[in-house]
Scaffold this motif. Structure first.
Motif, PDB file in Angstrom:
ATOM      1  N   SER A 161     -17.505  21.094  57.141  1.00 12.59           N
ATOM      2  CA  SER A 161     -17.747  22.036  57.712  1.00 12.59           C
ATOM      3  C   SER A 161     -15.717  22.110  57.838  1.00 12.59           C
ATOM      4  O   SER A 161     -15.359  21.386  56.692  1.00 12.59           O
ATOM      5  CB  SER A 161     -17.243  20.913  59.025  1.00 12.59           C
ATOM      6  OG  SER A 161     -16.328  21.251  59.797  1.00 12.59           O
ATOM      7  N   ARG A 163     -13.966  22.733  59.398  1.00 13.65           N
ATOM      8  CA  ARG A 163     -12.471  21.711  60.433  1.00 13.65           C
ATOM      9  C   ARG A 163     -11.140  21.309  59.455  1.00 13.65           C
ATOM     10  O   ARG A 163     -11.907  20.536  58.760  1.00 13.65           O
ATOM     11  CB  ARG A 163     -12.927  20.703  61.538  1.00 13.65           C
ATOM     12  CG  ARG A 163     -14.303  21.585  62.347  1.00 13.65           C
ATOM     13  CD  ARG A 163     -14.308  22.412  63.649  1.00 13.65           C
ATOM     14  NE  ARG A 163     -14.080  22.971  64.766  1.00 13.65           N
ATOM     15  CZ  ARG A 163     -13.767  23.843  65.618  1.00 13.65           C
ATOM     16  NH1 ARG A 163     -12.283  24.326  65.635  1.00 13.65           N
ATOM     17  NH2 ARG A 163     -15.229  24.445  66.563  1.00 13.65           N
ATOM     18  N   ALA A 177     -10.451  16.102  65.270  1.00 14.62           N
ATOM     19  CA  ALA A 177     -10.370  17.196  65.070  1.00 14.62           C
ATOM     20  C   ALA A 177      -9.317  18.395  66.478  1.00 14.62           C
ATOM     21  O   ALA A 177     -10.221  18.049  67.429  1.00 14.62           O
ATOM     22  CB  ALA A 177     -11.144  17.930  64.663  1.00 14.62           C
ATOM     23  N   VAL A 179      -9.592  21.452  68.353  1.00  6.92           N
ATOM     24  CA  VAL A 179     -10.065  22.462  68.153  1.00  6.92           C
ATOM     25  C   VAL A 179      -9.593  23.642  70.091  1.00  6.92           C
ATOM     26  O   VAL A 179      -9.135  22.908  70.883  1.00  6.92           O
ATOM     27  CB  VAL A 179     -11.139  21.800  69.109  1.00  6.92           C
ATOM     28  CG1 VAL A 179     -12.034  21.427  67.610  1.00  6.92           C
ATOM     29  CG2 VAL A 179     -11.969  21.256  69.951  1.00  6.92           C
TER      30      VAL A 179
END
Length: 330
Positions: A161, A163, A177, A179
């Motif tokens: 990912s 992220r 994470a 977001v």
């Protein structure tokens, strides 16, 4: 020992629900308690829950202890939503209103707090310090991250990912994470990767996606979060207390929120009030709600719950929490 009848309280902390047993005088091995957890937490059975909570005996430094077994029978280092419920049972059993509580690998402070809303029994817990050394998990990031000690707002290459995650031990492991908008399918995919216990993450980890929220009434501007968690040993859950603590800490560590200021942490189960100190200690203040009291027979060898007797429902507490959960936008 096979068939055992247990008295228990069905309870929840911020929507994270559990059967809770006073196990101070019950002699079962960890393997047997794991079997009881798989039987009682099974959503297809008569009780159901995100795991099993146990009130244990204390020692010279702790008034009582907590153990938490996930729905798959694995024992967690802690469960902060569950800790509030165990603390309530311990307070009521011992006639006290604060205690140092022994956890699997650490300890936490718990104290009766002012109710977050009328009729909502509230406990403040302080745990930590939050840890950043991923070698203790262990997490072997691999690739360009090989040999790193900390992951702060950075990709974890083996996840596949892009992220940016912050790795926090609370003391159980969390990948957080931030977001713009939570994508549950993406969260489940990443959580499932961690849940498979790959070689680079043998003890698995909890994964949270976190949204920053606008100004919350009664808190500083921007001091609010919404947290969604794929919990180790459970899966996608409405609430995870240690994930909320880890997310609040990560938000302060990365400069998104301020240390030593009130933070409201929302989740699908409701909310808690949090504060993060500069020494990495995190406090959560939230509900410890009784839903009903009962007893159930468990065939430990077969890991199956049988005859259930419900003794009483806590209707007033259920209604009090429903009002605050609805206002939190669940």
């Amino acid at each position: 020992m096979s068939d055992v009848r247990f008295d228990f309280v069905k309870c929840h902390g911020s929507g994270n629900d559990f059967p809770l047993i006073d196990a101070r005088d019950i002699a079962l091995s960890p393997a047997e308690w794991a079997a009881v957890a798989r039987a009682l937490a099974d959503r297809r059975g008569p009780v159901g829950g995100d795991g099993l909570l146990l009130l244990g005996a204390g020692d010279a430094d702790h008034r009582f202890a907590m153990a938490m077994y996930n729905a798959d029978g694995s024992e967690a280092e802690t469960c902060l939503n569950g800790l509030r419920c165990v603390a309530r049972m311990g307070f009521e059993a011992l006639g006290i209103d604060h205690a140092r509580v022994k956890l699997k690998t650490s300890s936490a402070l718990a104290e009766r707090d002012a109710d977050v809303a009328p009729g909502v029994y509230t406990v403040r817990e302080t745990a930590g310090p939050a840890g950043l050394d991923v070698r203790a998990w262990p997490l072997h990031a691999g690739g360009e991250g090989a040999g790193i000690e900390q992951i702060v707002d950075a990709p974890v290459p083996p996840l596949g990912s892009d992220r940016a995650f912050t790795a926090v031990a609370m003391p159980n492991p969390h990948l957080v994470a931030f977001v713009e908008r939570i994508d549950e399918a993406e969260l489940v995919a990443i959580g499932t990767t961690c849940e498979s216990a790959p070689d680079w993450l043998p003890n698995r980890a909890n994964v949270s996606f976190v949204e920053l929220r606008g100004q919350d009434a009664g808190s500083a501007p921007g001091q609010a979060l919404f947290v969604r968690t794929f919990e180790r040993g459970v899966g996608l859950t409405d609430s995870c207390g240690s994930a909320m603590a880890a997310s609040a800490f990560a938000a302060c560590l990365t400069g998104r929120l301020a240390y030593d200021a009130p933070i409201t942490v929302f989740n699908k189960g409701g909310l808690v009030r949090a504060a993060v100190a500069r020494d990495a200690m995190v406090s959560l203040s939230g509900n410890a709600t009784w839903e009903w009291h009962g007893s159930v027979e468990v065939d430990i060898a077969a890991e199956r719950a049988g005859d259930l007797i419900v003794h009483a429902h806590a209707d007033a507490e259920i209604a009090a929490w429903a009002r605050i959960a609805d206002s939190a936008g669940r």
